[in-house]
Design a protein around this motif. Sequence first.
Motif, PDB file in Angstrom:
ATOM      1  N   PRO A  94       1.169   9.014  -9.084  1.00 29.97           N
ATOM      2  CA  PRO A  94       0.483   9.143  -7.778  1.00 29.97           C
ATOM      3  C   PRO A  94      -0.796   8.315  -7.685  1.00 29.97           C
ATOM      4  O   PRO A  94      -1.087   7.714  -6.649  1.00 29.97           O
ATOM      5  N   ARG A  95      -1.566   8.267  -8.784  1.00 29.24           N
ATOM      6  CA  ARG A  95      -2.818   7.508  -8.766  1.00 29.24           C
ATOM      7  C   ARG A  95      -2.562   6.011  -8.607  1.00 29.24           C
ATOM      8  O   ARG A  95      -3.245   5.331  -7.825  1.00 29.24           O
ATOM      9  N   THR A  96      -1.589   5.491  -9.348  1.00 22.48           N
ATOM     10  CA  THR A  96      -1.312   4.055  -9.269  1.00 22.48           C
ATOM     11  C   THR A  96      -0.761   3.675  -7.901  1.00 22.48           C
ATOM     12  O   THR A  96      -1.109   2.624  -7.359  1.00 22.48           O
ATOM     13  N   VAL A  97       0.109   4.528  -7.346  1.00 21.12           N
ATOM     14  CA  VAL A  97       0.684   4.253  -6.026  1.00 21.12           C
ATOM     15  C   VAL A  97      -0.418   4.169  -4.979  1.00 21.12           C
ATOM     16  O   VAL A  97      -0.492   3.198  -4.203  1.00 21.12           O
ATOM     17  N   PHE A  98      -1.281   5.167  -4.935  1.00 22.72           N
ATOM     18  CA  PHE A  98      -2.335   5.195  -3.919  1.00 22.72           C
ATOM     19  C   PHE A  98      -3.287   4.021  -4.093  1.00 22.72           C
ATOM     20  O   PHE A  98      -3.650   3.339  -3.125  1.00 22.72           O
ATOM     21  N   THR A  99      -3.702   3.755  -5.320  1.00 25.44           N
ATOM     22  CA  THR A  99      -4.677   2.687  -5.580  1.00 25.44           C
ATOM     23  C   THR A  99      -4.105   1.316  -5.254  1.00 25.44           C
ATOM     24  O   THR A  99      -4.738   0.508  -4.558  1.00 25.44           O
ATOM     25  N   SER A 100      -2.912   1.034  -5.730  1.00 20.44           N
ATOM     26  CA  SER A 100      -2.348  -0.310  -5.579  1.00 20.44           C
ATOM     27  C   SER A 100      -1.992  -0.626  -4.131  1.00 20.44           C
ATOM     28  O   SER A 100      -2.317  -1.711  -3.627  1.00 20.44           O
ATOM     29  N   ILE A 101      -1.340   0.308  -3.441  1.00 20.42           N
ATOM     30  CA  ILE A 101      -0.920   0.013  -2.063  1.00 20.42           C
ATOM     31  C   ILE A 101      -2.132  -0.050  -1.134  1.00 20.42           C
ATOM     32  O   ILE A 101      -2.180  -0.878  -0.210  1.00 20.42           O
ATOM     33  N   THR A 102      -3.144   0.792  -1.373  1.00 22.65           N
ATOM     34  CA  THR A 102      -4.382   0.688  -0.589  1.00 22.65           C
ATOM     35  C   THR A 102      -5.014  -0.685  -0.773  1.00 22.65           C
ATOM     36  O   THR A 102      -5.466  -1.314   0.203  1.00 22.65           O
ATOM     37  N   ALA A 103      -5.038  -1.162  -2.014  1.00 17.55           N
ATOM     38  CA  ALA A 103      -5.604  -2.493  -2.289  1.00 17.55           C
ATOM     39  C   ALA A 103      -4.816  -3.583  -1.568  1.00 17.55           C
ATOM     40  O   ALA A 103      -5.404  -4.515  -0.989  1.00 17.55           O
ATOM     41  N   VAL A 104      -3.494  -3.476  -1.574  1.00 16.25           N
ATOM     42  CA  VAL A 104      -2.656  -4.482  -0.912  1.00 16.25           C
ATOM     43  C   VAL A 104      -2.902  -4.483   0.600  1.00 16.25           C
ATOM     44  O   VAL A 104      -3.004  -5.550   1.221  1.00 16.25           O
ATOM     45  N   ILE A 105      -2.997  -3.295   1.203  1.00 12.14           N
ATOM     46  CA  ILE A 105      -3.263  -3.206   2.647  1.00 12.14           C
ATOM     47  C   ILE A 105      -4.568  -3.917   2.990  1.00 12.14           C
ATOM     48  O   ILE A 105      -4.638  -4.712   3.940  1.00 12.14           O
ATOM     49  N   VAL A 106      -5.615  -3.632   2.225  1.00 15.70           N
ATOM     50  CA  VAL A 106      -6.928  -4.252   2.481  1.00 15.70           C
ATOM     51  C   VAL A 106      -6.842  -5.765   2.332  1.00 15.70           C
ATOM     52  O   VAL A 106      -7.331  -6.529   3.184  1.00 15.70           O
ATOM     53  N   PHE A 107      -6.208  -6.239   1.254  1.00  8.62           N
ATOM     54  CA  PHE A 107      -6.075  -7.678   1.036  1.00  8.62           C
ATOM     55  C   PHE A 107      -5.305  -8.332   2.176  1.00  8.62           C
ATOM     56  O   PHE A 107      -5.710  -9.385   2.697  1.00  8.62           O
ATOM     57  N   TYR A 108      -4.187  -7.728   2.579  1.00  7.92           N
ATOM     58  CA  TYR A 108      -3.353  -8.328   3.618  1.00  7.92           C
ATOM     59  C   TYR A 108      -4.105  -8.444   4.945  1.00  7.92           C
ATOM     60  O   TYR A 108      -4.013  -9.457   5.637  1.00  7.92           O
TER      61      TYR A 108
END
Length: 476
Positions: A240-254
Motif C-alpha cells: 500500500p505504501r509503495t502504490v500510494f507514493t509512486s502513483i502520486t509522484a507520477v501524477i505530479v510529474f505528468y
Amino acid sequence: MANNAMESKVTLRKTIGFFSGVNFIIGVIIGSGIFISPGGVLLYSQLNVGISLVIWAACGVISMLGALCYAELGTTFPSCGGEYFYIKRGLGSLPAFIFLWTGVLFTGPAVTTLNALMFSEYAVQPFFPGCHTPELIKKAAAIVIILIVGIINCLNTKWIVVIQNILSVLKMIVLTAIAICGLVHLAMGKTQNVQRAFDGDIPNVSQFGEAFYQGMFAYGGWNVLNFTIEEIKHPSKNIPRTVFTSITAVIVFYLLVNISYLTVLSPREIVSSAAVSVTWADRTIPTVAWIIPVSVAVSIFGSLNGGMFMLGRLNYAGSKEGHLPSIISMLHVQYLTPAPAMIISTILASIFVIPSELLSLTNYFTFCTWLLVGLTTVSLIALRYREPNLHRPYKVFLPIAYVVVAVALFLVIAPIVQNPKIEYFYALLFMLSSLIVYFPFVYFKLRIPYFDRITCFLQIFLEVSPTDLYEDHKDQ
C-alpha cells in the motif's frame, strides 16, 4: 550443487523493499507516453487545455484506485501471478486460463516487442541523421535488446532491481528538469496557453473515452508489484505504501511536464508533433536537445525491463497453478530466478519482432486489458462476500472497487461502440480459442506421451528445480 539446493528451499528471493518498490512502479509506468504522445489527450480534448489536464489527473486517480484494489488482493494472497491468480481464486479456473492464454501468447510479448522497437528507434536514429532508420537494423537492435533484458532477468533478480532503481532515478531527474523549466517559464510570464485553460469546445462522450484511453496508456504498469509479491519484503506494509507514493509522484510529474510543454508550445503544435518532448527540447535547449531522445530511450528500456520481469512471473505463476507445463515454474538452482519462464517470454517477444504487421492488432487488445482489470476487481468483490473472514492485512474501501469496475466497463465498451471494427472480434476470438487447450489439457488433464521425459531433460539441461524440492526431500 544439488546437495546445496536440498539444504534450503528453492524459492524466489525477497529483494524488493519500499524504495525499490516505488522505483519499480515508477520505472514501469513512465515509458514513452509522457515523452511522445501527450498530444493524444489534447487532441481528443478538443484542444481544451483545462480538460486535458483534468483528464491526466483523472487517469492517475483511476490508476491509484485500481492499484489500491490490487493492494488488497496482493496482501491477502502473497503469490506471484497478479490478476491471473486473483481471477482464479475469485471467479474460477476457466476465466483465469483465458487471461493467462491472452497475456502469455499475445499481449505480453506484443507489448514487450513494441517497447523494444521503440527503444531501437531512438537508440539507432543518431547513426542515421536526417533519415528513417532501416527496418532490418531496427528489428535486429530490438531483438538484441530483448535478449539482453531476458538474460539479465535469468541471471540475477538483484541486478533487475538495481537497474530499475537507477533508471527510475534518471527518469525522475529528466522529468524534474522539464518541470522546473516549465515553472521558470511561468514565472517569466509565458502563461498565454494556460491563462484561459477551459476556453474552447467541450469534447463529447466518445472523445472523452478516446482521451482517457490515451492517458491510461501513459499510466500503464501500475499493477507490476502484484506480479512480484513473493519477492517483496513485508508485503502487507510495503505494497500500500509503495502504490500510494509512486502513483502520486507520477501524477505530479505528468501534470507538471504537461504544463511545461504548454509554456513553450501551443496546443496545436503539441497535437501536430510526433514527439512533443523532442520538439520542446529543440525550442528550449537546442544545443543539448539530444538529451531528450536519449532520455526517451532510457525510459523505454526501464519500462521494457519491468515488463519482461512481470511477464516472466505471470508464466511462472501459471505453471505453478497447473495451467502451463511444469518446467516453466522451476527455478534455477544457483540464481533462484524463474529462468524457464523468462526464456519462454524472451523467445516469444523475439519472434513477434519479425512479422511486425502482427503488432497492428495490439491496438485492438487494449480493451482486453481493462476487461481483465474489471474481472480482477469483480473477483475482489466476490471474495469479500464469499469469504468475509479471510485474513486481509489491508482492506480497500469497498465502494472504490465498484468505481473501478464501472470505469473498466466504460473503457471496454466505449471503443467498440464508438468505432466498431472486425479486429475487436478477432481479439475476442483469440481469447476464446484458449478453450481448445483448456478442456483437454487442464480440465481433463490429458497427458502428452514422452512429455515427462522432455521435462526431465530440460530440467537437467537448464539446471532448474521445482520450488517444492525441500518439502519432497523432507518427506523422504
